[in-house]
Design an enzyme around this catalytic site. Structure first.
Site, short mmCIF file in Angstrom:
data_model
loop_
_atom_site.label_atom_id
_atom_site.label_comp_id
_atom_site.label_asym_id
_atom_site.label_seq_id
_atom_site.Cartn_x
_atom_site.Cartn_y
_atom_site.Cartn_z
N LEU A 72 0.95 -1.20 0.09
CA LEU A 72 -0.07 0.20 0.03
C LEU A 72 0.98 1.11 0.00
O LEU A 72 0.38 2.11 -0.93
CB LEU A 72 -0.94 0.12 1.41
CG LEU A 72 -1.91 1.09 1.48
CD1 LEU A 72 -2.74 1.30 0.08
CD2 LEU A 72 -2.74 0.95 2.60
N TYR B 16 -1.29 -7.97 16.64
CA TYR B 16 -1.67 -7.03 15.33
C TYR B 16 -3.14 -6.13 15.91
O TYR B 16 -3.21 -4.98 15.78
CB TYR B 16 -2.05 -7.99 14.33
CG TYR B 16 -2.04 -7.19 13.04
CD1 TYR B 16 -1.30 -6.34 12.45
CD2 TYR B 16 -3.34 -7.26 12.28
CE1 TYR B 16 -1.42 -5.56 11.13
CE2 TYR B 16 -3.73 -6.51 11.37
CZ TYR B 16 -2.89 -5.58 10.62
OH TYR B 16 -2.99 -4.73 9.47
N THR C 43 -1.35 -7.62 -0.57
CA THR C 43 -0.11 -7.04 -0.51
C THR C 43 0.88 -8.33 0.28
O THR C 43 0.32 -9.42 0.26
CB THR C 43 0.08 -5.95 0.48
OG1 THR C 43 -0.21 -6.23 1.67
CG2 THR C 43 -0.66 -4.74 0.04
N1 LIG Z 1 -2.53 -6.09 3.32
C1 LIG Z 1 -3.81 -6.00 4.20
O1 LIG Z 1 -4.56 -6.87 4.06
C2 LIG Z 1 -4.17 -4.80 5.17
C3 LIG Z 1 -3.01 -3.86 5.55
N2 LIG Z 1 -3.24 -2.93 6.36
C4 LIG Z 1 -1.84 -2.13 6.99
O2 LIG Z 1 -1.57 -1.36 5.62
C5 LIG Z 1 -0.48 -1.15 6.04
C6 LIG Z 1 0.88 -1.39 5.00
O3 LIG Z 1 0.86 -2.81 5.04
P1 LIG Z 1 0.94 -3.53 3.44
O4 LIG Z 1 1.43 -2.77 2.29
O5 LIG Z 1 -0.28 -4.47 3.41
O6 LIG Z 1 2.33 -4.63 3.87
P2 LIG Z 1 3.55 -4.93 3.18
O7 LIG Z 1 4.15 -5.94 4.14
O8 LIG Z 1 3.64 -5.01 1.73
O9 LIG Z 1 4.42 -3.51 3.59
C7 LIG Z 1 4.88 -3.10 4.84
C8 LIG Z 1 5.71 -2.11 4.83
O10 LIG Z 1 6.14 -1.73 6.20
C9 LIG Z 1 7.47 -1.40 6.26
N3 LIG Z 1 7.93 -1.78 7.66
C10 LIG Z 1 7.72 -2.99 8.22
N4 LIG Z 1 8.55 -3.10 9.36
C11 LIG Z 1 9.00 -1.81 9.39
C12 LIG Z 1 9.71 -1.27 10.45
N5 LIG Z 1 10.07 -2.08 11.46
N6 LIG Z 1 10.44 -0.30 10.18
C13 LIG Z 1 10.00 0.66 8.92
N7 LIG Z 1 9.38 0.04 7.98
C14 LIG Z 1 8.74 -0.99 8.20
C15 LIG Z 1 8.08 -2.26 5.07
O11 LIG Z 1 9.04 -1.82 4.47
P3 LIG Z 1 10.74 -2.53 4.74
O12 LIG Z 1 10.41 -4.10 5.03
O13 LIG Z 1 11.35 -2.27 3.48
O14 LIG Z 1 11.22 -2.00 5.74
C16 LIG Z 1 7.09 -2.24 4.00
O15 LIG Z 1 7.22 -1.29 3.20
C17 LIG Z 1 0.26 -1.82 7.23
O16 LIG Z 1 0.05 -0.78 8.33
C18 LIG Z 1 -0.89 -2.73 7.45
O17 LIG Z 1 -1.22 -3.12 8.82
C19 LIG Z 1 -4.61 -2.88 7.02
C20 LIG Z 1 -5.31 -3.67 6.55
C21 LIG Z 1 -5.41 -4.64 5.65
C1 LIG Z 2 -26.11 -12.38 12.06
C2 LIG Z 2 -24.86 -12.01 11.18
C3 LIG Z 2 -23.67 -11.92 11.70
C4 LIG Z 2 -22.56 -11.65 10.68
C5 LIG Z 2 -21.34 -11.27 11.50
C6 LIG Z 2 -20.21 -11.73 10.76
C7 LIG Z 2 -19.01 -11.74 11.42
C8 LIG Z 2 -17.69 -12.17 10.55
C9 LIG Z 2 -16.41 -11.81 10.88
C10 LIG Z 2 -15.63 -10.99 9.96
C11 LIG Z 2 -14.32 -10.70 10.52
C12 LIG Z 2 -13.53 -10.14 9.21
C13 LIG Z 2 -12.29 -9.74 9.74
C14 LIG Z 2 -11.58 -8.86 8.75
C15 LIG Z 2 -10.04 -8.84 9.11
C16 LIG Z 2 -9.53 -7.67 8.20
O1 LIG Z 2 -10.08 -7.46 7.01
O2 LIG Z 2 -8.30 -7.52 8.59
C17 LIG Z 2 -7.56 -6.60 7.69
C18 LIG Z 2 -6.10 -6.62 7.90
O3 LIG Z 2 -5.70 -5.97 8.80
C19 LIG Z 2 -5.48 -8.09 7.66
O4 LIG Z 2 -4.39 -8.40 8.35
P1 LIG Z 2 -4.07 -9.86 8.40
O5 LIG Z 2 -2.67 -10.04 8.92
O6 LIG Z 2 -5.09 -10.44 9.44
O7 LIG Z 2 -4.17 -10.48 7.01
#
Ligand SMILES: NC(=O)C1=CN([C@@H]2O[C@H](COP(=O)(O)OP(=O)(O)OC[C@H]3O[C@@H](n4cnc5c(N)ncnc54)[C@H](OP(=O)(O)O)[C@@H]3O)[C@@H](O)[C@H]2O)C=CC1
Ligand SMILES: CCCCCCCCCCCCCCCC(=O)OCC(=O)COP(=O)(O)O
Length: 382
Positions: A119, A264, A299
């Protein structure tokens, strides 16, 4: 009943109106459960000395009133234009806000942490294309330089002026020394920061019973203490200028906690809380705070996640593979900055529903999570 009849037959025109109004409310309450029912019932009872359901029906018939019909017409005639008018006003207000408040990204100094992948990398692309002066942060200078090269070579068709991004390399989890020094280096790039995007983060997979406390601490350092240390180091300069915008990429897991994500989810809940406090405290300095809480994004997050013993998880989960395109999420981040949004949940129906159920019906939410925990039980537990 005679006494009531007497009153009704002898009422003045004004009373008649009130009578009709109360009937209207009664009808409304019968049809749509309007809360005025509670209020109107005692009023009617005391005014006419009768119990409302059967007696008013009877009295209306005697007065030759088609009260169901008349009252619904009267109620709908008043309520529908009111609701539509209200909706129109809200839409107009939002439209004006959009046009009026569009923050300018051209030439803005934008700092993005975690810009080397996922992201953060896509945010770098959209803010670069919008004409921002970027400072890209990560732990690996070579990977950051790859991003810089990519941004320099990709040109969009707009005539906008773009800038070669700067880079600052540091480990966010080292809050004791590195982060403060990095903040100084960031400020030296352009003298100030307009927008800070706290995006970097790591995830975690593990059973609490098997997770070493150092792992809990490490995730907290990277996802919570690092970003807040960087934010606090850059804030004084923003406060002096009475201008700035701080964005944090949290997660749906900053709003709900799901099993085997303790470190997390805890770090993201803490993030949400801190930045909510910050938003309130900084409003009068004209500094904006935006918390973005996405659902799954495609990602490397799950690949890079740590497990209970600190080793790398190294698997791309199905949920991640099926996640949103990070390009789309980056566009949402850009729009959130332009519109100075305060809090955005960017997730599908079920996670969004889960956020509401956690607040409105916690017992159900806990039950669902316990069932999920049993189903996903990790081998070590068995
Ligand atoms: N992917 C998903 O499903 C979701 C992601 N997010 C959030 O989005 C954000 C971006 O993650 P995403 O792009 O998905 O994951 P990536 O693993 O692709 O990217 C993570 C980034 O964070 C950097 N990073 C990790 N640890 C450190 C550190 N100790 N110091 C400095 N930089 C660091 C890495 O850089 P490098 O390793 O080069 O240092 C990398 O650029 C995160 O906060 C994540 O929690 C939120 C919801 C859903
Ligand atoms: C009566 C109807 C009830 C319906 C309720 C449904 C409950 C379903 C639970 C859904 C949980 C969703 C979790 C989503 C988590 C999420 O999107 O996380 C994003 C992230 O940060 C991903 O990080 P990860 O390391 O976990 O891949």
């Amino acid at each position: 009943m005679d006494a009531c009849l007497h009153k009704i037959n002898g009422i003045s025109h004004t009373f008649h109106d009130i009578f009709d109004f109360d009937i209207a409310i009664t009808v409304l309450s019968q049809y749509v459960g309007h809360p005025y029912w509670r209020h109107s019932k005692p009023v009617c009872e005391s005014m006419y000395g009768c119990t409302i359901r059967e007696d008013l029906d009877y009295l209306c018939n005697l007065n030759g009133l088609q009260w169901h019909h008349i009252s619904m017409e009267r109620v709908m005639g008043g309520v529908v234009p009111l609701v539509l008018g209200g909706l129109g006003l809200v839409l107009l207000y939002r439209l004006i806000q959009r046009v009026k408040q569009g923050a300018v990204i051209q030439d803005a100094v934008v700092v993005i942490t975690g810009a080397s992948s996922g992201l953060g990398r896509e945010c770098a692309q959209v803010f670069h294309d919008a004409g921002a002066r970027l400072v890209l942060c990560g732990r690996d200078e070579a990977r950051l330089q790859d991003v810089v090269q990519e941004l320099k070579t990709t040109t969009d068709n707009s005539q906008r002026q773009t800038y070669t991004p700067r880079t600052v390399t540091f480990d966010l989890s080292n809050t004791s020394e590195t982060v403060a020094m990095a903040a100084e280096e960031i400020l030296r790039c352009y003298g100030h920061v307009d927008i800070l995007i706290n995006n970097a983060g790591i995830s975690y997979r593990g059973n609490i019973l098997d997770t070493h406390i150092s792992v809990q601490r490490n995730v907290m350092d990277t996802n919570y203490f690092g970003p807040i240390a960087l934010t606090q180091a850059l804030l004084p300069s923003m406060v002096r200028r009475h201008s700035g915008h701080i964005v944090v990429i949290s997660s749906v897991q900053g709003k709900i906690s799901i099993p085997y994500r303790s470190a997390y989810a805890a770090s993201k809940h803490a993030t949400q809380a801190y930045f909510d406090c910050l938003r309130a405290e900084l409003e009068h300095y004209n500094i904006q705070v935006t918390v973005v809480s996405p659902g799954y994004i495609k990602t490397n997050l799950s690949l890079n996640a740590v497990t209970g013993d600190g080793s790398k998880y190294g698997v791309e989960d199905k949920t991640t593979t099926a996640g949103r395109d990070p390009k789309d999420v980056a566009q949402v981040v850009l729009m959130a900055v332009r519109h100075r949004s305060k809090d955005i949940v960017l997730a599908g129906l079920l996670p969004t529903l889960a956020v509401y159920i956690r607040t409105l019906w916690p017992t159900l939410f806990f039950k669902l999570m316990a069932t999920r925990a049993r189903k996903e039980q990790k081998p070590k537990d068995e």
